[in-house]
Each structure stands twice: as structure tokens, then as C-alpha cells.
Design a protein around this motif. Structure first.
Motif, short mmCIF file in Angstrom:
data_model
loop_
_atom_site.label_atom_id
_atom_site.label_comp_id
_atom_site.label_asym_id
_atom_site.label_seq_id
_atom_site.Cartn_x
_atom_site.Cartn_y
_atom_site.Cartn_z
N UNK A 66 0.80 -1.24 0.00
CA UNK A 66 0.00 0.00 0.00
C UNK A 66 0.82 1.28 0.00
N UNK A 67 2.07 1.20 0.39
CA UNK A 67 2.86 2.41 0.60
C UNK A 67 3.08 3.20 -0.68
N UNK A 68 3.31 2.49 -1.78
CA UNK A 68 3.61 3.20 -3.03
C UNK A 68 2.43 4.04 -3.50
N UNK A 69 1.22 3.61 -3.15
CA UNK A 69 0.04 4.39 -3.51
C UNK A 69 -0.12 5.62 -2.62
N UNK A 70 0.49 5.59 -1.44
CA UNK A 70 0.40 6.71 -0.51
C UNK A 70 1.52 7.71 -0.75
N UNK A 71 2.74 7.19 -0.94
CA UNK A 71 3.90 8.05 -1.16
C UNK A 71 3.70 8.97 -2.37
N UNK A 72 4.18 10.18 -2.24
CA UNK A 72 4.17 11.17 -3.32
C UNK A 72 2.77 11.45 -3.85
N UNK A 73 1.82 11.47 -2.93
CA UNK A 73 0.44 11.77 -3.29
C UNK A 73 -0.40 10.52 -3.38
N UNK A 74 -1.35 10.35 -2.45
CA UNK A 74 -2.19 9.16 -2.44
C UNK A 74 -3.13 9.16 -3.64
N UNK A 75 -4.02 8.17 -3.72
CA UNK A 75 -4.82 7.96 -4.92
C UNK A 75 -5.55 9.18 -5.43
N UNK A 76 -6.25 9.90 -4.55
CA UNK A 76 -6.99 11.07 -5.00
C UNK A 76 -6.06 12.17 -5.49
N UNK A 77 -4.96 12.36 -4.81
CA UNK A 77 -3.99 13.38 -5.23
C UNK A 77 -3.43 13.04 -6.61
N UNK A 78 -3.10 11.77 -6.82
CA UNK A 78 -2.55 11.35 -8.11
C UNK A 78 -3.58 11.52 -9.22
N UNK A 79 -4.83 11.14 -8.95
CA UNK A 79 -5.87 11.28 -9.97
C UNK A 79 -6.11 12.74 -10.32
N UNK A 80 -6.17 13.59 -9.30
CA UNK A 80 -6.39 15.02 -9.55
C UNK A 80 -5.19 15.65 -10.24
N UNK A 81 -4.00 15.12 -9.98
CA UNK A 81 -2.82 15.63 -10.67
C UNK A 81 -2.90 15.36 -12.17
#
Length: 535
Positions: free
Chosen positions: A411-426
Motif C-alpha cells: 500500500x505504501x507506493x500508492x500513498x507516497x508522493x500523493x495518495x490515490x486522490x492526489x494522483x488522480x487530480x494531478x
């Protein structure tokens, strides 16, 4: 003592193999311009598959780092102690150039070669890849200050691991860290409250608290603080040029779900000395040069975990008997194993493609491709690890199998450097601010046009999806997931195994797929797919 039973039907350990013996990885290595690195990658792969390296990985997770805040006399020292095997893992990574060397290596394909090595070596132990990744990623941020870059870059790119708290310029090689997150902000770094006050000599004094700082034993850190001109990026060394300790106090180490071999800390800045990177007020812009590279490593680490899980599950199924035959002969188990391989190969292909984009300076496709792929591949990691573990039955739930460590790490890689919502919004932000990213994305996936009607239909459906911006933020995950699947499908159709590409398009793109892994439709060539991950 008399024998009560005979031990049978137990799976032998998977040791003595070449972890780099991975067709999708090796094909991508050559295709992306780093075929020259195969001999070194193979040597690393043999070490990664050795009993010695696997023991290093096990022991550093069983013997976690320990914080020593003070010495016996009460002096503040802020030392983190590691098992010697941690340093063995770090030494191999640095000597193989997995840290910052590609930035100064003029050889075409240097970033691809480095990505392939990270993919192989991370399968031994994921925790130590964190400081390696941050050292790799810091160079573009460090170059915001040419004077600091001239001083530190030769040491950050040196292939010598030199652990210990000393003046950075007196060491043979350096490791870099990143310190951004605060209690009140998380990913919302603009809410940071750490203050940076100019000292009048070109330096600043930082006061504040950082809630997560991974690898706090690093030599230098990129950090964010509020300067008079706004949120600004700074470089802070652990030891100052005069040999004194910088006032960066480790309050405690985090007690984490996974990544337990790697220390993560709460840091207190008490008039800590920092040098500015970039202009005041440009902190987010400057630090994102680092984050965009660590995001690539998050993707690669998730892909590496998938490869490890698939290989281990197949090895177990080839040797474990049940209900009259070995598990791998059972049709339903073959469906599960093949699905694990399909997911793994799709993740590896996109990771290596984006590493190639780094080498070739393809910034536009890298920007959008990394945003959508970081979201999806890292989101798939935990489900993949859980399914691979379950292939072992109860044996997979036991620490000695190594699968619980994979499961905790996922699970950590999905949290690091912006979790799921942050990555999708990016990803949405990239498309809104840089419309050329959408054009570049479709130019990329259209290279497979006409090769598979299921992919063609998915691309056309995506075009319609992106033409309607109503309620787009609410739909962000679905949109970005579809983009990631289309990109993976295009790469598989162009460059992957025909059997894997067919299974991927039939399941992920045509909709003939269940919710769980192991629900591939009838007709896929499971034998050919499984053979690609059998060791």
C-alpha cells in the motif's frame, strides 16, 4: 525422540536464480535504448536471487532501525542505528548506480538502465530503495541553486556509499532525503507552517516540525518552509561545514505498517541552517522536480512487487500438491496465476516506457503518462500482493514465506508522493494546464491503432469520456483508471507477448473480467502466460 511424521509436500525455497531473467524487462531494456546494460543487470539479478541477498532482506526487516537521541553523557546526537545488512543492501544499490549517477552519465539509456536495476534489486528488499530513490530524485531540484549543485552533485552521483554523520564535503558519497509533510497539511504543503528567516549571510534559519521524514540519517535534505516571500525550498545538511550538528532533532521514529527496515521520523527544526533552492515563493515548483522522479520509482517499486509476487506464487504452485495433482495443473489456479502475470507485465512495460521518456526528454508524454500510471499501478499493488499471498494458502500468512512483508509493503507506493486522490487530480490538472498532454497521450496510444479492436473501442470510448468535462473531478478516478488501462493495453499490443496482450484486452478493456484477479475469460493462453514468470 521418536519421529511423529515425515515432512512432505513442502515447497523448496526459491534461491539461486537470476531475478533479471524476465522477458518483458529485458525486451524493454533493449527497446528503450539500454541494451548495453544487460551484462550488469544480469550480474545484479544473480545476486538478487542468491540466498545471501535474500537473507539481507529478511534480517533488516526483523532488526529494525533504532533511534539514539542522546549519548551516555546527555549530549544530543540524533543517531539512527541500522543492522549491518542494511549497509550491504545500500552498498550494492549505490555501487550499481541506482541512486543519482544517470544525471551525469552521458550514455544513452542511463535512466532506463537504472530503472531496470531498481526493478530487480527492489525485489530483494523494498525499504532501502527509499533513500536511493530520493537521492536520484534530488538532482533536478538541487540544480535550482548552481553553487550548491557544484558542491554536492559530484558526491551525490558518486558510486560510493559512505554512511555516517560527517561534513558532507569530506565524505566520498552522499545520500539525500526529502522532508515536506507536516501535521496539519499532509499533501497540502501550502499549509506548512515551518518558518525560514534570512540570516543575512545567504543562509536561512528554519523553525518548525516535520511529521514524516523518511531516511532521517541522510546527509542532506530538501525541505519546504515559509520564507518572507512565500513557500520556499531549502537544502539542509545534517552536519554543517564547521563540523557541528545542524539543529535538526529526531523526535521519534514512526511505527509503520510496512517499510520497517527504513527509518521514518518526526523532525524538529530548531534554528536549523538551510540554503535556498530556487527563489522565495517557488517552493512547490522546485520540489516537484524531485517528486516527479520519486513518483516514477513508486511505479517501478509496485511493478517490482507484482513481479516478485507472481514469480513466488507460480513457484509455489509448481511444487505444492493438492487433490491429486500439483496446484499449477488446476484450471482455476492457472486462471489466477495467469492474471497475476498479466497485471505484472502491464505494470513493467509502462514503467520502463516512462523511464525511456526520461532519457529522451519526452516531457509531455512523461508528465501525463506518469500521472495516470502512478495512480493505477500503485493502486493495483495491494490487490495483487493479496492474491499472490493467497496462492500459498495458510503458508502465505506465515512470516517465513516472505509474503506478509510483500503485502505490508504494497500500500505504501500508492500513498507516497500523493495518495490515490492526489494522483488522480494531478492527472486532471496536467490535462487542464497543459492541453498538449492530451494530444501526446492519444498520439502514444494510437500507435497501436488497428491492431486489436478491443483496444480501438477503448480508445474511442476514452475520447468521448474526456470530451465531457461535467462532473470531471467526481469521476477522476474512473477517468484516470481508463487512461492507464488504455496506455498499458497499447504498450502490450505493440511490444508485449501476444498471449498477454490478448488476455489484457479481453479482460481489462473488453469488460469480460470479474472484480477479483483470477477471472480471465475462457480462451486465453494461460500456459504461455504463466511460462513467462516461471523460474
Amino acid at each position: 525422540m521418536s519421529a511423529t511424521h515425515e515432512v512432505t509436500n513442502q515447497v523448496p525455497p526459491l534461491v539461486g536464480h537470476d531475478v533479471a531473467e524476465d522477458p518483458v524487462l529485458l525486451e524493454a531494456l533493449h527497446r528503450e535504448g539500454a541494451g548495453w546494460a544487460e551484462p550488469d543487470l544480469r550480474a545484479l539479478g544473480r545476486l538478487a536471487g542468491s540466498e545471501q541477498a535474500q537473507e539481507w532482506g529478511r534480517v533488516v526487516n526483523d532488526n529494525e532501525p533504532v533511534l539514539r537521541t542522546h549519548d551516555r553523557y546527555g549530549n544530543r546526537i540524533d543517531e539512527v542505528e541500522f543492522h549491518p545488512y542494511w549497509h550491504s543492501l545500500m552498498t550494492v544499490a549505490v555501487e550499481n548506480g541506482m541512486h543519482a549517477t544517470p544525471w551525469t552519465d552521458p550514455t544513452p539509456g542511463a535512466h532506463v538502465a537504472r530503472a531496470a536495476k531498481m526493478f530487480v534489486w527492489t525485489q530483494v528488499e523494498a525499504g532501502h530503495s527509499c533513500p536511493i530513490s530520493m537521492t536520484y530524485a534530488v538532482i533536478p531540484t538541487l540544480r535550482s541553486n548552481p553553487e550548491l549543485a557544484a558542491r554536492y552533485e559530484p558526491l551525490l552521483t558518486a558510486r560510493q556509499y559512505d554512511f555516517g554523520l560527517r561534513v558532507p564535503t569530506e565524505k566520498r558519497g552522499l545520500i539525500a532525503g526529502m522532508s515536506m509533510t507536516e501535521k496539519q497539511g499532509g499533501s497540502d504543503v501550502r499549509a506548512n507552517t515551518t518558518r525560514a528567516t534570512p540570516a543575512g549571510d545567504g543562509t536561512y534559519r528554519l523553525v518548525g516540525h516535520k511529521w514524516f521524514t523518511s531516511a532521517p540519517m541522510s546527509d542532506v535534505f530538501a525541505t519546504l518552509a515559509q520564507a518572507p516571500g512565500g513557500l520556499t525550498c531549502f537544502l539542509l545538511p545534517r552536519v554543517l561545514p564547521d563540523g557541528t550538528r545542524n539543529r535538526m532533532h529526531i523526535q521519534r521514529l514512526k511505527d509503520k505498517l510496512g517499510n520497517r527496515s527504513n527509518a521514518s521520523a518526526e523532525l524538529e527544526y530548531d534554528e536549523a541552517v538551510g540554503w535556498r533552492l530556487g527563489e522565495e515563493g517557488e517552493g512547490v515548483k522546485v520540489i516537484l522536480r524531485m517528486v516527479n522522479n520519486t513518483r516514477l520509482d513508486c511505479l517501478l517499486s509496485s511493478a517490482a512487487g507484482m513481479r516478485y509476487g507472481a514469480v513466488q506464487a507460480i513457484h509455489h504452485a509448481r511444487h505444492r500438491g493438492a487433490f491429486g495433482s500439483v496446484l499449477i495443473e488446476k484450471p482455476l489456479m492457472r486462471n489466477v496465476l495467469a492474471d497475476l502475470v498479466v497485471e505484472s507485465e502491464a505494470a513493467t512495460l509502462v514503467g520502463m516506457r516512462l523511464a525511456g521518456a526520461t532519457d529522451r526528454g519526452e516531457e509531455v508524454i512523461r508528465r501525463i503518462g506518469l500521472a495516470v500510471s502512478k495512480y493505477w499501478v500503485c493502486k493495483r499493488g495491494p490487490a495483487h500482493a493479496a492474491e499472490a499471498l493467497e496462492c500459498f494458502g495458510g503458508n502465505g500468512y506465515i512470516e517465513e514465506s516472505g509474503m506478509p512483508r510483500l503485502y505490508r509493503e504494497a500500500p505504501l507506493q500508492s500513498i507516497w508522493e500523493g495518495s490515490g486522490n492526489v494522483a488522480a487530480l494531478d492527472a486532471l490538472r496536467a490535462m487542464a494546464r497543459q492541453p498538449e498532454t492530451v494530444e501526446a497521450f492519444f498520439t502514444e496510444v494510437d500507435q497501436a491503432s488497428g491492431a486489436d479492436p478491443r483496444l480501438d473501442d477503448a480508445i474511442e470510448g476514452l475520447r468521448k469520456e474526456l470530451s465531457d468535462l461535467a462532473d470531471i473531478e467526481f469521476r477522476a478516478r474512473r477517468v484516470v483508471e481508463t487512461m492507464a488501462l488504455v496506455l498499458q493495453g497499447s504498450l502490450l499490443v505493440r511490444h508485449g507477448s501476444a498471449a498477454v496482450a490478448d488476455a489484457f484486452c479481453a479482460s481489462r478493456l473488453a469488460g469480460d473480467w470479474g472484480v477479483a484477479l483470477g477471472t480471465l475469460p475462457s480462451g486465453v493462453d494461460t500456459e504461455a502466460i504463466i511460462a513467462r514468470a516461471a523460474v
